[in-house]
Scaffold this active site. Structure first.
Site, mmCIF file in Angstrom:
data_model
loop_
_atom_site.group_PDB
_atom_site.id
_atom_site.type_symbol
_atom_site.label_atom_id
_atom_site.label_comp_id
_atom_site.label_asym_id
_atom_site.label_seq_id
_atom_site.Cartn_x
_atom_site.Cartn_y
_atom_site.Cartn_z
ATOM 1 C CD GLU A 44 10.249 -4.527 -5.079
ATOM 2 O OE1 GLU A 44 10.354 -5.277 -4.094
ATOM 3 O OE2 GLU A 44 9.159 -4.112 -5.515
ATOM 4 C CG ASP A 118 14.105 -16.172 -6.951
ATOM 5 O OD1 ASP A 118 13.201 -16.331 -6.114
ATOM 6 O OD2 ASP A 118 13.881 -15.818 -8.123
ATOM 7 C CG ASP A 154 13.762 -15.412 4.097
ATOM 8 O OD1 ASP A 154 13.896 -14.947 2.947
ATOM 9 O OD2 ASP A 154 13.659 -16.626 4.325
ATOM 10 C CB THR A 191 8.085 -7.796 0.294
ATOM 11 O OG1 THR A 191 8.530 -8.996 0.915
ATOM 12 C CG2 THR A 191 9.191 -6.755 0.333
ATOM 13 C CD GLU A 192 2.946 -9.101 -2.208
ATOM 14 O OE1 GLU A 192 4.101 -8.695 -2.429
ATOM 15 O OE2 GLU A 192 1.934 -8.572 -2.727
HETATM 16 N N1 SAM Z 1 10.097 -9.097 -3.870
HETATM 17 C C1 SAM Z 1 8.933 -9.940 -3.705
HETATM 18 C C2 SAM Z 1 8.651 -10.171 -2.244
HETATM 19 O O1 SAM Z 1 9.545 -9.910 -1.432
HETATM 20 O O2 SAM Z 1 7.536 -10.579 -1.902
HETATM 21 C C3 SAM Z 1 9.094 -11.273 -4.458
HETATM 22 C C4 SAM Z 1 10.184 -12.168 -3.982
HETATM 23 S S1 SAM Z 1 10.347 -13.630 -4.975
HETATM 24 C C5 SAM Z 1 11.272 -14.719 -3.972
HETATM 25 C C6 SAM Z 1 11.563 -13.126 -6.168
HETATM 26 C C7 SAM Z 1 10.952 -12.525 -7.410
HETATM 27 O O3 SAM Z 1 11.989 -12.052 -8.250
HETATM 28 C C8 SAM Z 1 10.137 -13.516 -8.231
HETATM 29 O O4 SAM Z 1 8.859 -12.991 -8.492
HETATM 30 C C9 SAM Z 1 10.966 -13.680 -9.497
HETATM 31 O O5 SAM Z 1 10.166 -13.961 -10.638
HETATM 32 C C10 SAM Z 1 11.672 -12.345 -9.594
HETATM 33 N N2 SAM Z 1 12.921 -12.404 -10.354
HETATM 34 C C11 SAM Z 1 13.931 -13.267 -10.160
HETATM 35 N N3 SAM Z 1 14.919 -13.062 -11.052
HETATM 36 C C12 SAM Z 1 14.518 -12.022 -11.823
HETATM 37 C C13 SAM Z 1 15.092 -11.344 -12.919
HETATM 38 N N4 SAM Z 1 16.294 -11.717 -13.408
HETATM 39 N N5 SAM Z 1 14.424 -10.325 -13.481
HETATM 40 C C14 SAM Z 1 13.200 -9.965 -12.988
HETATM 41 N N6 SAM Z 1 12.599 -10.575 -11.947
HETATM 42 C C15 SAM Z 1 13.248 -11.590 -11.369
#
Ligand code: SAM
Length: 213
Positions: A44, A118, A154, A191-192
């Protein structure tokens, strides 16, 4: 993701190096050896606090899972869950996904999960989206032939962009859902972010995209 600096995070990761792998380049091509079995490996990318991957690892003990998260202050929440549950089939990597090919060999992985990535809505940031073509090329390299990306979000804009990006890359789209929580999809692990957004009444989009190589 709101980040709070956690000065203890790096020590916590180091204390639990059987779950939080400190130098993942050492295991390139050897992840099955580390897990001690020949089970499929699902990763993931952007694991966040780990609710999804922990739930998947509990639900599917015959699959090996690896959660990849950029920020140590976030991945520690996932690590706490893994430590509490002592899950043998889940490892965590505190690394940047752009370097995936340094950690995984060609065709070492069976599936990639992207959850609530993101959105990077500005066009000038398009290359940062985890469904941009350069990331799709990276996943293709480490995935077995016919491997799949399972993607949930979303964000309608990111979903539409990703469907186009997947199909322009030549991936086959399966099970496109424009409202996952009102579909007949079974066994969804939230997911959260999914919990947070669906509580606010937002629709959740989901697709499976398969490499046709
Ligand atoms: N997947 C989780 C959820 O649905 O609750 C977290 C979603 S959060 C919006 C996106 C996560 O992806 C963040 O914790 C961010 O730090 C991580 N992330 C973004 N770009 C990344 C990268 N290039 N490598 C590793 N993690 C990354």
């Amino acid at each position: 993701m709101r980040l709070r600096h956690k000065p203890w995070a790096s020590d916590f990761l180091a204390e639990h190096s059987q779950y939080a792998i400190a130098n993942p380049t050492l295991y390139k091509g050897k992840w099955n050896e580390l897990f001690g079995n020949d089970n499929p490996i699902h990763i993931e990318v952007g694991t966040g606090k780990g609710q999804f991957i922990v739930g998947m690892a509990q639900q599917n003990p015959e699959i090996n899972y690896i959660g990849i998260e950029l920020f140590d202050s976030v991945i520690v929440a996932a690590l706490q869950k893994v430590v509490d549950l002592q899950l043998p089939n889940l490892k965590l990597l505190n690394v940047n996904a752009k370097d995936l090919a340094e950690f995984f060999d060609v065709e070492e992985i069976d599936r990639v999960y992207l959850n609530f990535s993101d959105p990077w809505p500005k066009t000038r940031h398009i290359k940062r989206r985890l469904t941009y073509k350069s990331f799709l090329a990276l996943y293709e390299k480490i995935l077995k032939k016919g491997g799949e990306i399972h993607f949930k979000t979303d964000n309608q804009g990111l979903f539409e962009y990703s469907l186009i990006s997947f199909s322009e890359y030549g991936l086959m789209l399966k099970y496109v859902s424009l409202d996952l929580h009102n579909s007949n999809f079974e066994g969804n692990i939230m997911t959260e972010y999914e919990e947070k957004f669906s509580e606010k009444g937002q629709r959740i989009y989901r697709v499976e995209a398969k490499y046709m190589n």
